[in-house]
Design a protein around this motif. Structure first.
Motif, PDB file in Angstrom:
ATOM      1  N   GLU A  44      -2.094 -10.113  16.390  1.00 12.06           N
ATOM      2  CA  GLU A  44      -2.918 -11.306  16.172  1.00 12.06           C
ATOM      3  C   GLU A  44      -2.208 -12.324  15.285  1.00 12.06           C
ATOM      4  N   ASN A  45      -0.892 -12.137  15.156  1.00 10.97           N
ATOM      5  CA  ASN A  45      -0.048 -13.045  14.367  1.00 10.97           C
ATOM      6  C   ASN A  45      -0.488 -13.136  12.913  1.00 10.97           C
ATOM      7  N   LYS A  46      -0.925 -12.009  12.380  1.00 13.20           N
ATOM      8  CA  LYS A  46      -1.369 -11.965  10.995  1.00 13.20           C
ATOM      9  C   LYS A  46      -0.276 -11.408  10.078  1.00 13.20           C
ATOM     10  N   ARG A  47      -0.264 -11.918   8.870  1.00  9.46           N
ATOM     11  CA  ARG A  47       0.536 -11.292   7.822  1.00  9.46           C
ATOM     12  C   ARG A  47      -0.151  -9.979   7.457  1.00  9.46           C
ATOM     13  N   VAL A  48       0.630  -8.907   7.317  1.00 10.24           N
ATOM     14  CA  VAL A  48       0.084  -7.601   6.961  1.00 10.24           C
ATOM     15  C   VAL A  48       0.591  -7.201   5.582  1.00 10.24           C
ATOM     16  N   ASN A  49      -0.329  -7.007   4.646  1.00  8.70           N
ATOM     17  CA  ASN A  49      -0.002  -6.503   3.314  1.00  8.70           C
ATOM     18  C   ASN A  49      -0.401  -5.031   3.247  1.00  8.70           C
ATOM     19  N   LEU A  50       0.554  -4.174   2.958  1.00  2.00           N
ATOM     20  CA  LEU A  50       0.293  -2.742   2.806  1.00  2.00           C
ATOM     21  C   LEU A  50       0.321  -2.400   1.325  1.00  2.00           C
ATOM     22  N   ASN A  51      -0.732  -1.766   0.844  1.00  4.20           N
ATOM     23  CA  ASN A  51      -0.829  -1.405  -0.567  1.00  4.20           C
ATOM     24  C   ASN A  51      -0.998   0.105  -0.672  1.00  4.20           C
ATOM     25  N   TYR A  52       0.043   0.792  -1.146  1.00  7.19           N
ATOM     26  CA  TYR A  52       0.018   2.241  -1.298  1.00  7.19           C
ATOM     27  C   TYR A  52      -0.530   2.572  -2.685  1.00  7.19           C
ATOM     28  N   ILE A  53      -1.601   3.350  -2.716  1.00 12.91           N
ATOM     29  CA  ILE A  53      -2.365   3.532  -3.950  1.00 12.91           C
ATOM     30  C   ILE A  53      -2.433   5.007  -4.348  1.00 12.91           C
ATOM     31  N   CYS A  54      -2.134   5.268  -5.603  1.00 13.72           N
ATOM     32  CA  CYS A  54      -2.263   6.602  -6.174  1.00 13.72           C
ATOM     33  C   CYS A  54      -2.691   6.426  -7.634  1.00 13.72           C
ATOM     34  N   THR A  55      -3.186   7.474  -8.246  1.00  8.80           N
ATOM     35  CA  THR A  55      -3.803   7.337  -9.567  1.00  8.80           C
ATOM     36  C   THR A  55      -2.916   6.621 -10.581  1.00  8.80           C
ATOM     37  N   HIS A  56      -1.681   7.112 -10.776  1.00 12.15           N
ATOM     38  CA  HIS A  56      -0.829   6.596 -11.845  1.00 12.15           C
ATOM     39  C   HIS A  56       0.238   5.613 -11.366  1.00 12.15           C
ATOM     40  N   ASN A  57       0.371   5.444 -10.053  1.00 14.58           N
ATOM     41  CA  ASN A  57       1.420   4.573  -9.507  1.00 14.58           C
ATOM     42  C   ASN A  57       2.770   4.892 -10.146  1.00 14.58           C
ATOM     43  N   SER A  58       3.130   6.168 -10.114  1.00 14.15           N
ATOM     44  CA  SER A  58       4.364   6.605 -10.768  1.00 14.15           C
ATOM     45  C   SER A  58       5.277   7.412  -9.858  1.00 14.15           C
ATOM     46  N   ARG A  59       4.730   8.019  -8.806  1.00 13.89           N
ATOM     47  CA  ARG A  59       5.545   8.885  -7.960  1.00 13.89           C
ATOM     48  C   ARG A  59       5.319   8.586  -6.474  1.00 13.89           C
ATOM     49  N   ARG A  60       4.274   9.178  -5.883  1.00 10.18           N
ATOM     50  CA  ARG A  60       4.101   9.092  -4.425  1.00 10.18           C
ATOM     51  C   ARG A  60       3.881   7.672  -3.921  1.00 10.18           C
ATOM     52  N   SER A  61       3.064   6.895  -4.601  1.00  7.47           N
ATOM     53  CA  SER A  61       2.823   5.520  -4.143  1.00  7.47           C
ATOM     54  C   SER A  61       4.075   4.658  -4.285  1.00  7.47           C
ATOM     55  N   GLN A  62       4.900   4.935  -5.306  1.00  9.17           N
ATOM     56  CA  GLN A  62       6.161   4.203  -5.468  1.00  9.17           C
ATOM     57  C   GLN A  62       7.137   4.574  -4.346  1.00  9.17           C
ATOM     58  N   LEU A  63       7.231   5.863  -4.043  1.00 13.86           N
ATOM     59  CA  LEU A  63       8.095   6.298  -2.942  1.00 13.86           C
ATOM     60  C   LEU A  63       7.651   5.649  -1.627  1.00 13.86           C
ATOM     61  N   ALA A  64       6.339   5.602  -1.416  1.00 17.26           N
ATOM     62  CA  ALA A  64       5.830   5.017  -0.179  1.00 17.26           C
ATOM     63  C   ALA A  64       6.138   3.525  -0.094  1.00 17.26           C
ATOM     64  N   GLN A  65       5.974   2.808  -1.199  1.00 11.75           N
ATOM     65  CA  GLN A  65       6.293   1.373  -1.184  1.00 11.75           C
ATOM     66  C   GLN A  65       7.768   1.142  -0.880  1.00 11.75           C
ATOM     67  N   VAL A  66       8.628   1.923  -1.521  1.00  5.48           N
ATOM     68  CA  VAL A  66      10.068   1.745  -1.309  1.00  5.48           C
ATOM     69  C   VAL A  66      10.438   2.020   0.143  1.00  5.48           C
ATOM     70  N   TRP A  67       9.939   3.124   0.702  1.00  5.09           N
ATOM     71  CA  TRP A  67      10.308   3.451   2.088  1.00  5.09           C
ATOM     72  C   TRP A  67       9.649   2.502   3.086  1.00  5.09           C
ATOM     73  N   SER A  68       8.450   2.047   2.798  1.00  2.00           N
ATOM     74  CA  SER A  68       7.806   1.088   3.676  1.00  2.00           C
ATOM     75  C   SER A  68       8.560  -0.246   3.656  1.00  2.00           C
TER      76      SER A  68
END
Length: 211
Positions: A44-68
């Motif tokens: 639909e020609n939309k900008r897509v913002n992906l927000n990976y969320i985890c409690t402390h934003n220190s491990r898994r969500s950071q890894l997900a943002q980097v790989w995404s």
């Protein structure tokens, strides 16, 4: 600037993570549903913002943002933007930095803080460096509205209501924190790193095939 010894090529690791990925039928359906939703937004020609969320934003969500972010570059999706956040701000944990450095990501400190330094993260042929630091999921740094992807291994119902999410998916990963300061620390962080890389690769590969 932070010193680094690269032992693995990022692209090779990204490809191997997909090749070696082992997921059951339920997990595959979840990854497919995430990919389909993102693909439909892009159609639909939309900008897509992906927000990976985890409690402390220190491990898994950071890894997900980097790989995404890497997957966005790899598949040339110019309208996909990647963020991460937590229900509290802590720090981009040092062991998370280490496991990403081991697979070819370069870290430079933009803003030094003992509690929560801000990093510029890049890789071979990087066009737009990733800005990495721990923040709340609704930080002004994270563009809205967004697709929320929660990565905590705890139940999804424990996560807060997320007002700015146009859609929400629960994609849990085991927390390598359990192995901090043990002989298996490096191994377990790399294991989580590889699973996240593989599943992100799987999602983006499906997006590519769907648009």
């Amino acid at each position: 600037m932070m010193a680094q010894t690269v032992s693995t090529n990022t692209e090779q690791f990204f490809k191997a993570a997909l090749t070696d990925l082992k997921i059951d039928a339920n997990r595959m359906k979840l990854l497919q549903s995430i990919a389909l939703f993102i693909a439909n937004e892009l159609k639909e020609n939309k900008r897509v913002n992906l927000n990976y969320i985890c409690t402390h934003n220190s491990r898994r969500s950071q890894l997900a943002q980097v790989w995404s972010s890497y997957a966005t570059y790899y598949f040339k999706f110019s309208e996909v933007f990647n963020f991460s956040g937590g229900t509290m701000a802590t720090a981009f944990y040092r062991n998370t930095v280490n496991t990403l450095q081991e697979v070819g990501f370069n870290f430079q400190i933009l803003d030094f803080s003992h509690q929560n330094p801000v990093y510029s993260i890049d890789y071979k042929n990087c066009i737009n460096p990733i800005i990495g630091f721990s923040k709340l999921y609704d930080s002004e740094h994270n563009k809205k509205p967004f697709i929320a992807i929660t990565t905590c291994s705890s139940a999804d119902e424990n996560c807060p209501f997320i007002a700015d999410a146009i859609e929400r998916f629960h994609l849990p990963f085991n927390d390598p924190k359990a192995y901090d300061n043990t002989l298996r620390q490096t191994e377990k962080y790399l294991e989580t790193n590889k699973q996240i890389a593989g599943e992100i690769h799987f999602i983006f590969n499906l997006i590519k095939d769907s648009i």
